[in-house]
Design an enzyme around this catalytic site. Structure first.
Site, PDB file in Angstrom:
ATOM      1  N   ASP A  33       0.684  -1.256  -0.067  1.00 38.77           N
ATOM      2  CA  ASP A  33       0.254   0.309   0.042  1.00 38.77           C
ATOM      3  C   ASP A  33       0.589   1.741   0.260  1.00 38.77           C
ATOM      4  OD1 ASP A  33      -2.488  -1.560   0.140  1.00 38.77           O
ATOM      5  OD2 ASP A  33      -2.614  -1.298   2.151  1.00 38.77           O
ATOM      6  N   HIS A 237      29.216   3.546  -6.661  1.00 43.95           N
ATOM      7  CA  HIS A 237      27.614   3.469  -6.233  1.00 43.95           C
ATOM      8  C   HIS A 237      27.380   3.809  -5.176  1.00 43.95           C
ATOM      9  CE1 HIS A 237      26.919   2.781 -10.846  1.00 43.95           C
ATOM     10  NE2 HIS A 237      27.363   4.437 -11.087  1.00 43.95           N
ATOM     11  N   ASP A 254      28.262  12.780  -4.043  1.00 53.09           N
ATOM     12  CA  ASP A 254      27.529  13.045  -5.200  1.00 53.09           C
ATOM     13  C   ASP A 254      26.076  13.121  -4.943  1.00 53.09           C
ATOM     14  OD1 ASP A 254      26.929  12.668  -7.280  1.00 53.09           O
ATOM     15  OD2 ASP A 254      28.295  11.337  -8.617  1.00 53.09           O
ATOM     16  N   ASP A 265      24.256  17.677 -11.067  1.00 47.49           N
ATOM     17  CA  ASP A 265      24.901  15.830 -10.751  1.00 47.49           C
ATOM     18  C   ASP A 265      26.300  16.664 -10.481  1.00 47.49           C
ATOM     19  OD1 ASP A 265      26.267  13.980 -10.513  1.00 47.49           O
ATOM     20  OD2 ASP A 265      26.199  12.915 -12.711  1.00 47.49           O
ATOM     21  N   HIS A 344      35.744   4.670 -14.370  1.00 44.22           N
ATOM     22  CA  HIS A 344      34.539   4.767 -15.400  1.00 44.22           C
ATOM     23  C   HIS A 344      34.945   6.297 -16.380  1.00 44.22           C
ATOM     24  CE1 HIS A 344      34.481   9.426 -12.712  1.00 44.22           C
ATOM     25  NE2 HIS A 344      35.041   8.236 -11.614  1.00 44.22           N
ATOM     26  N   HIS A 348      28.790  11.993 -19.018  1.00 46.74           N
ATOM     27  CA  HIS A 348      27.395  11.833 -19.915  1.00 46.74           C
ATOM     28  C   HIS A 348      26.700  13.705 -19.785  1.00 46.74           C
ATOM     29  CE1 HIS A 348      25.693  12.878 -15.540  1.00 46.74           C
ATOM     30  NE2 HIS A 348      26.558  12.013 -15.224  1.00 46.74           N
ATOM     31  N   HIS A 355      21.425  10.827 -16.043  1.00 41.02           N
ATOM     32  CA  HIS A 355      22.380  10.306 -17.899  1.00 41.02           C
ATOM     33  C   HIS A 355      20.957  10.313 -18.552  1.00 41.02           C
ATOM     34  CE1 HIS A 355      25.063   7.492 -15.107  1.00 41.02           C
ATOM     35  NE2 HIS A 355      25.483   8.278 -14.515  1.00 41.02           N
ATOM     36  N   GLU A 378      33.671  15.235 -14.323  1.00 40.85           N
ATOM     37  CA  GLU A 378      33.667  13.665 -13.425  1.00 40.85           C
ATOM     38  C   GLU A 378      34.957  12.960 -13.892  1.00 40.85           C
ATOM     39  OE1 GLU A 378      30.117  11.242 -12.592  1.00 40.85           O
ATOM     40  OE2 GLU A 378      29.456  11.766 -14.434  1.00 40.85           O
ATOM     41  N   TYR A 382      40.328   6.080  -7.011  1.00 45.83           N
ATOM     42  CA  TYR A 382      40.096   5.063  -6.262  1.00 45.83           C
ATOM     43  C   TYR A 382      41.018   4.692  -5.984  1.00 45.83           C
ATOM     44  CZ  TYR A 382      35.735   7.483  -8.258  1.00 45.83           C
ATOM     45  OH  TYR A 382      35.013   8.297  -9.454  1.00 45.83           O
ATOM     46  N   ARG A 400      36.259  12.043  -6.136  1.00 43.03           N
ATOM     47  CA  ARG A 400      35.939  12.373  -7.805  1.00 43.03           C
ATOM     48  C   ARG A 400      35.485  13.703  -7.360  1.00 43.03           C
ATOM     49  NH1 ARG A 400      32.801   8.855  -8.147  1.00 43.03           N
ATOM     50  NH2 ARG A 400      30.526   8.723  -7.335  1.00 43.03           N
ATOM     51  N   GLU A 402      33.198  16.790  -9.880  1.00 38.04           N
ATOM     52  CA  GLU A 402      32.187  16.220 -11.040  1.00 38.04           C
ATOM     53  C   GLU A 402      31.365  17.984 -10.656  1.00 38.04           C
ATOM     54  OE1 GLU A 402      29.001  13.928 -10.591  1.00 38.04           O
ATOM     55  OE2 GLU A 402      28.354  13.558 -12.322  1.00 38.04           O
TER      56      GLU A 402
HETATM   57  N1  GLY Z   1      25.399  11.096 -10.257  1.00 39.00           N
HETATM   58  C1  GLY Z   1      26.009   9.715 -11.383  1.00 39.00           C
HETATM   59  C2  GLY Z   1      26.938  10.053 -11.974  1.00 39.00           C
HETATM   60  O1  GLY Z   1      27.421  10.747 -11.149  1.00 39.00           O
HETATM   61  O2  GLY Z   1      27.364   9.994 -13.034  1.00 39.00           O
HETATM   62 MN    MN Z   2      27.761  12.373 -13.040  1.00 39.34          MN
HETATM   63 MN    MN Z   3      27.269  12.486 -10.167  1.00 42.17          MN
END
Ligand code: GLY
Ligand code: MN
Ligand code: MN
Length: 433
Positions: A33, A237, A254, A265, A344, A348, A355, A378, A382, A400, A402
């Site tokens: 619910d 993540h 992030d 972002d 990575h 993006h 994204h 970004e 690591y 990171r 970004e």
């Molecule tokens: N926060 C997701 C990314 O940086 O792609």
């Molecule tokens: Mn991003």
């Molecule tokens: Mn991000």
């Protein structure tokens, strides 16, 4: 935002005698619910500005005329008492600038009529089995009427190449909203930097970010915030956000809010106690150098991959200089030796989806950047806590940085520029707090 203009732009890309079907998002159950917060489909919102579930937009381009027809929930007083106000088909026509609107319950009956004598049906085929089945059922219903002289569509076309190319290039109204989202998030990151203390839990900083964004007019986050302290910053993540922040930790946040369905972002990494250690500072300044250089590579004429290539060059050279990698830089890049530390990509697209949509390559080549595109820059490093290929002093450091970057005619504009990122700026802000 001008949703009618968005529809007109899509109509201009559709072939003559075609139909496009764009459903709203569905409500999803979280537990008995209790639903997840509803988020409208970005494609649907882009074309309607309508925020209700259980709706579908049908665009018909036939015999020189363009018709926008919405199917939405009927106004039913008893239901509105439980789940809130509904616009209803009658008011929708004027308010959303449509040709016509009907109760969503009529879709199954009316869709075959709208499809009749259209050559092709544009939809996000394959994205949702239930919608695929509904559309195919409608096509079959038109076929059953063949003896009356109507023709059924003969082609199923993907709508994404048309619609997502439009969404990729942001107009002034969209840019203003994205700048607002980025600015709110930038200030929220500053609030987190000022409030952090060893002994706090990661989710308390997550709360600081959400509180600040809500206070400044953002109802939702654009995605689940990542607040990783210490080794957790090495998990790309990480969203558990449930650990205690320790003296000497770096904290990677992030997080970005959404304003009117447009995302920001932003990532910043800063020391819990307000001072970077020697090793933290060395790696941080390397990532920062790569980030500044990659942002400089954002300009019309450069392609999407150039910022990433700049980052690989600088990070790999820096890792060799610091003794984390050994060998010839070009060889190390060719062999992807940086990957254990930088796994990575650098960018993006950013827009209604964090994204965002839009092709990255055209005919197999990275596409050229052009004014109105928004992308993230970004880079990160690591160093896994158990990586015994490097000196112990580097292990467990995750960084990171970004930002959200708009491509302009002249070059670029960093929408998230307000939040500090040099070591000196960050330490000064934290010392003042
Ligand atoms: N926060 C997701 C990314 O940086 O792609
Ligand atoms: Mn991003
Ligand atoms: Mn991000």
């Amino acid at each position: 935002m001008n949703f009618i203009q968005h529809r007109e732009a899509l109509f201009s890309k559709m072939t003559e005698n075609s139909l496009a079907v764009i459903p709203s998002a569905d409500i999803h159950l979280r537990n008995r619910d209790a639903d997840f917060p509803f988020r409208q489909s970005s494609d649907f919102f882009y074309l309607t500005g309508f925020t209700e579930d259980s709706a579908c937009l049908v665009l018909q381009k036939k015999a020189g005329a363009c018709q926008s027809v919405l199917f939405c929930q009927a106004k039913v007083k008893e239901m509105e008492i439980w789940t809130g106000y509904r616009l209803g088909p009658d008011a929708a026509v004027d308010q959303l600038g449509l040709t016509d609107a009907f109760n969503i319950d009529e879709l199954a009956v009316k869709l075959p009529t709208l499809m009749a004598d259209c050559d092709q049906v544009y939809a996000a085929w394959g994205a949702d089995k239930a919608w695929d089945a509904r559309l195919i059922e409608s096509i079959e219903k038109v076929k059953l009427k063949a003896r009356t002289g109507v023709q059924a569509p003969t082609a199923m076309q993907a709508i994404e190449p048309l619609l997502h190319e439009l969404r990729l290039i942001k107009d002034d109204a969209e840019i203003d909203i994205m700048a607002k989202a980025a600015d709110i998030s930038a200030h929220a990151h500053m609030a987190a930097m000022k409030q952090v203390k060893p002994g706090m839990f990661e989710y308390q900083l997550e709360g600081t970010i959400r509180h600040y964004c809500a206070d400044q007019g953002s109802r939702f986050d654009a995605y689940t915030s990542i607040v990783g302290s210490g080794e957790n910053a090495c998990i790309l993540h990480y969203t558990h956000n449930d650990q205690e922040i320790k003296e000497g930790d770096l904290i990677l946040i992030d997080a970005g809010c959404e304003v009117n369905h447009y995302a920001s972002d932003i990532t910043r990494t800063f020391p819990a106690n307000g001072r970077f250690s020697t090793e933290q500072k060395a790696l941080y300044e390397l990532v920062l150098q790569a980030q500044f250089a990659a942002i400089e590579a954002v300009k019309p004429g450069n392609d999407f991959n150039q910022p990433h290539e700049v980052v690989l060059q600088i990070l790999t050279q820096g890792l060799v200089d610091l003794g984390l990698l050994n060998g010839d830089v070009d060889e190390l890049i060719k062999n992807e030796a940086y990957k254990p530390f930088y796994m990575h990509r650098t960018s993006h697209w950013l827009g209604m989806d964090v994204h965002d949509v839009g092709a990255y390559k055209i005919d197999g080549q990275w596409r050229e950047l052009q004014a109105g595109m928004v992308l993230t820059i970004e880079p990160g490093l690591y160093i896994a806590p158990d990586d015994d290929s490097v000196d112990v002093k580097w292990r467990g450091i995750g960084i990171r940085i970004e930002d959200d970057v708009l491509v302009t005619q002249e070059g670029h504009r960093v929408l998230s520029a307000r939040v500090p990122k040099t070591v000196e700026e960050i330490e000064r802000l934290m010392a003042e707090a």
